[in-house]
Write an enzyme that holds these catalytic residues in place. Structure first.
Site, PDB file in Angstrom:
ATOM      1  N   HIS A  54      -3.457  -6.026   0.860  1.00 22.38           N
ATOM      2  CA  HIS A  54      -2.769  -5.633   2.316  1.00 22.38           C
ATOM      3  C   HIS A  54      -2.568  -7.324   2.433  1.00 22.38           C
ATOM      4  O   HIS A  54      -3.239  -8.377   3.361  1.00 22.38           O
ATOM      5  CB  HIS A  54      -3.384  -5.366   3.301  1.00 22.38           C
ATOM      6  CG  HIS A  54      -3.298  -4.206   3.302  1.00 22.38           C
ATOM      7  ND1 HIS A  54      -2.658  -3.018   4.044  1.00 22.38           N
ATOM      8  CD2 HIS A  54      -3.920  -3.084   2.326  1.00 22.38           C
ATOM      9  CE1 HIS A  54      -2.755  -1.758   4.314  1.00 22.38           C
ATOM     10  NE2 HIS A  54      -3.206  -2.020   3.180  1.00 22.38           N
ATOM     11  N   CYS A 105       0.979  -1.055  -0.123  1.00 24.27           N
ATOM     12  CA  CYS A 105      -0.077   0.080   0.244  1.00 24.27           C
ATOM     13  C   CYS A 105       0.794   1.069   0.141  1.00 24.27           C
ATOM     14  O   CYS A 105       1.120   1.504  -0.920  1.00 24.27           O
ATOM     15  CB  CYS A 105      -1.004  -0.149   1.387  1.00 24.27           C
ATOM     16  SG  CYS A 105      -2.062   1.472   1.404  1.00 24.27           S
ATOM     17  N   GLU A 116      -0.602  -8.737   4.628  1.00 27.48           N
ATOM     18  CA  GLU A 116      -0.237  -8.920   6.291  1.00 27.48           C
ATOM     19  C   GLU A 116      -1.743  -8.972   6.832  1.00 27.48           C
ATOM     20  O   GLU A 116      -2.053  -9.471   8.348  1.00 27.48           O
ATOM     21  CB  GLU A 116       0.836  -7.973   6.559  1.00 27.48           C
ATOM     22  CG  GLU A 116      -0.180  -6.751   6.884  1.00 27.48           C
ATOM     23  CD  GLU A 116      -0.639  -6.154   6.101  1.00 27.48           C
ATOM     24  OE1 GLU A 116      -1.059  -4.730   6.500  1.00 27.48           O
ATOM     25  OE2 GLU A 116      -0.199  -6.534   4.707  1.00 27.48           O
TER      26      GLU A 116
END
Length: 233
Positions: free
Chosen positions: A196, A71, A198
């Site tokens: 994302h 991002c 994670e």
């Protein structure tokens, strides 16, 4: 795990590590545009021992070490000129989403099996969340996106559930041409992506986790990190 600010404090040597993650978030409040203030700091502010952080980072990449930008971290990498790379400076940027709104949703991503990207090896399709207002790839000239796809430098593309890359909203949340959701360098050791990974580290992160069977407790986002861990030092 160490924090990047320790480099400026003189307590961390980047050469002692093999994997750098530039995380998501709103760096410096996104003043001057997403990531631009941080880019200027990396490019011009000296670090202890001489040089700038960007020079250290370029050496890190040249040595074959891994960099993942998620991002805002992806925005940093493209504005630093490290993605798509090649020593030609900044070739693309991440512009405001085509609909002019912040997007927070889950998306399907199709992986390019021909890409050299270390992080996406063995992947075919994956679901991850996006959370951004500036994720639309814009090239320095028309046709950049097509060139990058052809060269295998787009390891992940926004797709419909069946796996076909798309430019249609909402499957493509920001309007990136050809569904570009990520970029990697020629060696495949630097990856930037708007989704994302994670944020999908456990199956309960997924909004349909109670309705769909799972063969593992791990979220699919961990696959990118496992591929990085498996890469020879």
């Amino acid at each position: 795990v160490r924090h990047i600010t320790e480099i400026y404090a003189g307590t961390l040597d980047l050469d002692d590590y093999g994997f750098l993650v530039l995380i998501g978030g709103f760096l410096d409040g996104d003043d001057l545009g997403s990531g631009r203030a941080c880019v200027n700091r990396f490019r011009y502010r000296p670090v202890p021992g001489g040089g700038t952080f960007l020079e250290r980072l370029e050496g890190f990449v040249d040595a074959g070490r891994l960099v993942l930008g998620v991002c805002n971290g992806f925005q940093l990498l493209v504005k630093l000129g490290l993605l798509p790379g090649g020593g030609d400076g900044q070739q693309v940027t991440l512009a405001p989403n085509a609909n002019g709104r912040f997007e927070d949703r889950w998306v399907h991503l199709a992986a390019d099996p021909a890409s050299p990207c270390v992080f996406t090896r063995g992947l075919e399709r994956i679901e991850l969340p996006v959370r951004h207002g500036e994720g639309r790839i814009v090239g320095a000239h028309e046709g950049v996106a097509a060139e990058l796809v052809q060269r295998g430098r787009v390891p992940l593309r926004y797709a419909i559930p069946g796996g076909e890359p798309t430019e249609s909203y909402p499957e493509n949340p920001n309007g990136s041409p050809l569904g570009v959701a990520s970029l990697c360098n020629e060696a495949g050791t630097v990856l930037g992506l708007m989704p994302h990974p994670e944020a999908f580290n456990h199956r309960t992160n997924h909004p349909r986790w109670t309705r769909e069977p799972a063969s593992t407790e791990e979220g699919a986002g961990l696959l990118l990190f496992r591929n990085a861990y498996a890469q020879p030092a």
